[in-house]
Design a protein around this motif. Sequence first.
Motif, mmCIF file in Angstrom:
data_model
loop_
_atom_site.group_PDB
_atom_site.id
_atom_site.type_symbol
_atom_site.label_atom_id
_atom_site.label_comp_id
_atom_site.label_asym_id
_atom_site.label_seq_id
_atom_site.Cartn_x
_atom_site.Cartn_y
_atom_site.Cartn_z
ATOM 1 N N SER A 147 -39.434 -29.622 51.004
ATOM 2 C CA SER A 147 -38.511 -28.480 50.989
ATOM 3 C C SER A 147 -38.083 -28.092 52.396
ATOM 4 O O SER A 147 -36.905 -27.799 52.638
ATOM 5 C CB SER A 147 -39.166 -27.298 50.270
ATOM 6 N N ASP A 148 -39.006 -28.103 53.356
ATOM 7 C CA ASP A 148 -38.657 -27.766 54.741
ATOM 8 C C ASP A 148 -37.743 -28.830 55.335
ATOM 9 O O ASP A 148 -36.731 -28.520 55.966
ATOM 10 C CB ASP A 148 -39.935 -27.628 55.562
ATOM 11 N N LEU A 149 -38.084 -30.096 55.110
ATOM 12 C CA LEU A 149 -37.302 -31.193 55.681
ATOM 13 C C LEU A 149 -35.888 -31.209 55.114
ATOM 14 O O LEU A 149 -34.904 -31.293 55.861
ATOM 15 C CB LEU A 149 -38.008 -32.520 55.398
ATOM 16 N N LEU A 150 -35.746 -31.152 53.792
ATOM 17 C CA LEU A 150 -34.429 -31.268 53.187
ATOM 18 C C LEU A 150 -33.586 -30.021 53.413
ATOM 19 O O LEU A 150 -32.356 -30.108 53.551
ATOM 20 C CB LEU A 150 -34.570 -31.540 51.688
ATOM 21 N N SER A 151 -34.229 -28.858 53.472
ATOM 22 C CA SER A 151 -33.446 -27.642 53.713
ATOM 23 C C SER A 151 -32.851 -27.627 55.115
ATOM 24 O O SER A 151 -31.858 -26.943 55.363
ATOM 25 C CB SER A 151 -34.322 -26.408 53.514
ATOM 26 N N SER A 152 -33.440 -28.388 56.035
ATOM 27 C CA SER A 152 -32.946 -28.370 57.418
ATOM 28 C C SER A 152 -31.567 -28.999 57.545
ATOM 29 O O SER A 152 -30.888 -28.764 58.552
ATOM 30 C CB SER A 152 -33.936 -29.091 58.339
ATOM 31 N N VAL A 153 -31.132 -29.803 56.559
ATOM 32 C CA VAL A 153 -29.775 -30.351 56.636
ATOM 33 C C VAL A 153 -28.744 -29.253 56.431
ATOM 34 O O VAL A 153 -27.551 -29.465 56.689
ATOM 35 C CB VAL A 153 -29.557 -31.476 55.606
ATOM 36 N N ALA A 154 -29.185 -28.069 55.975
ATOM 37 C CA ALA A 154 -28.252 -26.960 55.820
ATOM 38 C C ALA A 154 -27.840 -26.392 57.167
ATOM 39 O O ALA A 154 -26.802 -25.729 57.264
ATOM 40 C CB ALA A 154 -28.869 -25.864 54.946
ATOM 41 N N PHE B 279 -37.677 -20.879 49.947
ATOM 42 C CA PHE B 279 -38.918 -21.549 49.560
ATOM 43 C C PHE B 279 -39.244 -22.766 50.425
ATOM 44 O O PHE B 279 -40.206 -23.472 50.144
ATOM 45 C CB PHE B 279 -38.861 -21.950 48.089
ATOM 46 N N ALA B 280 -38.423 -23.015 51.474
ATOM 47 C CA ALA B 280 -38.768 -24.087 52.412
ATOM 48 C C ALA B 280 -40.087 -23.786 53.105
ATOM 49 O O ALA B 280 -40.804 -24.693 53.540
ATOM 50 C CB ALA B 280 -37.656 -24.264 53.443
ATOM 51 N N ALA B 281 -40.405 -22.503 53.194
ATOM 52 C CA ALA B 281 -41.666 -22.104 53.830
ATOM 53 C C ALA B 281 -42.877 -22.623 53.075
ATOM 54 O O ALA B 281 -43.982 -22.663 53.621
ATOM 55 C CB ALA B 281 -41.728 -20.579 53.927
ATOM 56 N N ASN B 282 -42.689 -23.036 51.816
ATOM 57 C CA ASN B 282 -43.839 -23.499 51.041
ATOM 58 C C ASN B 282 -44.460 -24.752 51.639
ATOM 59 O O ASN B 282 -45.654 -25.015 51.446
ATOM 60 C CB ASN B 282 -43.429 -23.764 49.596
ATOM 61 N N THR B 283 -43.680 -25.548 52.364
ATOM 62 C CA THR B 283 -44.252 -26.716 53.040
ATOM 63 C C THR B 283 -45.341 -26.296 54.012
ATOM 64 O O THR B 283 -46.408 -26.918 54.091
ATOM 65 C CB THR B 283 -43.149 -27.481 53.794
#
Length: 721
Positions: free
Chosen positions: A136-143, A412-416
């Motif tokens: 979630s953290d990795l993929l959200s960073s493309v935003a 929810f990227a923080a869940n990583t």
Amino acid sequence: MGTPRDDREEKTPAPSTTLSPSAEFPPLSAGDLAALGRLGRQWRLNDRVRALPVDPGVSEVRRPTDTTGAGTGPPGPFQPEHPGYLAATAGAERGDTPPGRAAGRLRRLLLGPPLASAAVLRERMPKLVALPVLSSDLLSSVAYGPEAMLTVLLLAGSGALGLSLPIAAALVVLMVTVGVSYRQTVYAYPHGAGSYLVASDSIGPRAGLAAAAGLILDYILTVSVSVAAGVAAVTSALPTLTPLAVPLALAVIGLLLAGNLRGVRVAGNVFAAPTYLFLAAVVGLVAVGLGQAAARGFTPVAPAPTPAVQGLSLLLVLRAFASGATSMTGIEAVSNAVPVFRPTEWRNARTVLTWMVGILVVLFVGLTLLIHLNGLVPRRDETLLSQLAHRTFPHGPWYPLIQVATALVLLFAANTAFNDLPRLLYFMARDSYVPRRFLHMGDRLAFSNGLVTLAACAALIVVAFGGHTQSLIPLYAVGVFLAFTLSQAGMVNHWRRHRGAGWRRRACLNGVGALLSAVVLLTAAVTKFAEGAWLVVLAVPLLVWLFLRVRRHYDRVRDALSPQAAVLAHPPRAGVAADPAAVLPQQVRHLFVVPVVRLNQAALRTLAYVGSLGQPTLAVHVSPEEQEARRFHDQWDAWGNHIPLETILSPHRVTVAPLARYVRALRRGRPDVTVTVVVPEVVVEHPWQRVLHHRTERRLRRAVRRVPGIVVTNMPTHLPR
């Protein structure tokens, strides 16, 4: 990302080390066991010590039975397991007071029923759940990663935006290189802990601690910044909620904490959906956008003219490269969380890591290419992802769906971080670099102390910055790329040391990754130093110093408490008196001291208890004036003067301090005697009633705790109900 042939060339890996509750209780060394044997052979005890006055298997231990011997009713608090072993049931673990029972019911309501230690394997995650949870953290960073890169390039004018494609290509090389490196890391170190373990093992402990410090800072920032960014997305759509930004962010952090305290599997099932929704939305955006670009022959639209505010230079290009590299934060998550996978852990972890990096490359390249083809320029009032979604889906529900998915995945990227930081702290605690309480698994087999610490630190940052944590984003690259650099440099040493099949190729691959990561690290540290990166530059060595201090303390405790140290410091010789640190019962001499304020039932019960032990006993009375002291002596004589009495006059009406000084003086007079102070205590029924009574025992214990050979305890007298 590697092939099956690569796996066959490597040696068979060591079996994965399970994260176990038993880590809180490390085994003794062979030397300590031998020392225990030498000490035990010299023990001399009266036979009465082993002649117990009670049956260890009393009726409360066993389940009630009927006349036929069959079990009836619910199980008792303990159940016989093996000879000499009892198993505590849920009833034994619940509180036995009304507040304790109420707290237990609330805990079960929020977290669910407790899980047995044997359930640790069932709490593992399958690959399809681990993928969204750990990515979630990795993929959200493309935003925000492509936008961060283009924002730097725009400083040189809109004409410099064309450099986004070659920079993106270089970033793809870095992503693949780091991804392949971590695949090799997962295989070589299947227990997890990623950069910390690799750098510690292959470079040295201080390098490992530096990598751990970088990751700890990165994880804390991930939670605070991701949650704040997600809340900002919500308040942008609903401006009336803007004054509630901080409470909303704290509520999200609390939700993440509660979900993860319920266990790995539950948290994975709950927080997987937002990542899959974001993945589907962005993949759909890229597919439709490329289809539209293909229809016009992939002809790029010229960007809006923007004047340059500084010249195009190599330093500017490197800054853009470092800013775009924020799209890689979270790529190390899998290597830190290998033990959460189902067996075979390392193989499943490598598979998920391959999927993660592949998806990251596709999304990053696709979004960067579409932004270039559509001639989009970073704006203050709207993100590039929002502009692209508007351009691609001018009508229909797809644009709001993408915005909702982006807000959710940022929240929810923080869940990583909640998955990885507690496990990193676990491994560091196992090596004695952080408090050992981080080894503890909670009711639901989650590392509760690590989770609570992470949530508290992130919440503190959110409150301190008023929910506006954008100024913390420049700190990201420094910490995480420090870990990347040390990890990959460590892998180079790993291959050089083991020299297995293809080690030169592997070492070269890791060397390239280390070099590229070091370039990003230095660029981010230099160009963003004034923007806040100096905090990380100072925080990392400070954290390393703190870790080393903790380790030094634990080493000192281990050496001081080792059975071998006891043998060396106090050679056991039967029949010879030693100081109270001796480890043979026949070497210990006692003096019991009973503070007596008045001769009531509490004092008489305490005197009777101490007298029954058959050891030398002294009563002490602290009096504010001589008249009261004489009156007490008359009472003592009326009782029979069975125990020697010493009276201390305290003209300033201070009680505990003179008593503590007197006890310390007794100890100094006979260093070979253990002084045990037994304080009469009245036990009240309700908590509010405690303030109505003196807490002499606690105050006295604090006053003498630094003096060896003094024991402070209490003799309770319970009031009738």
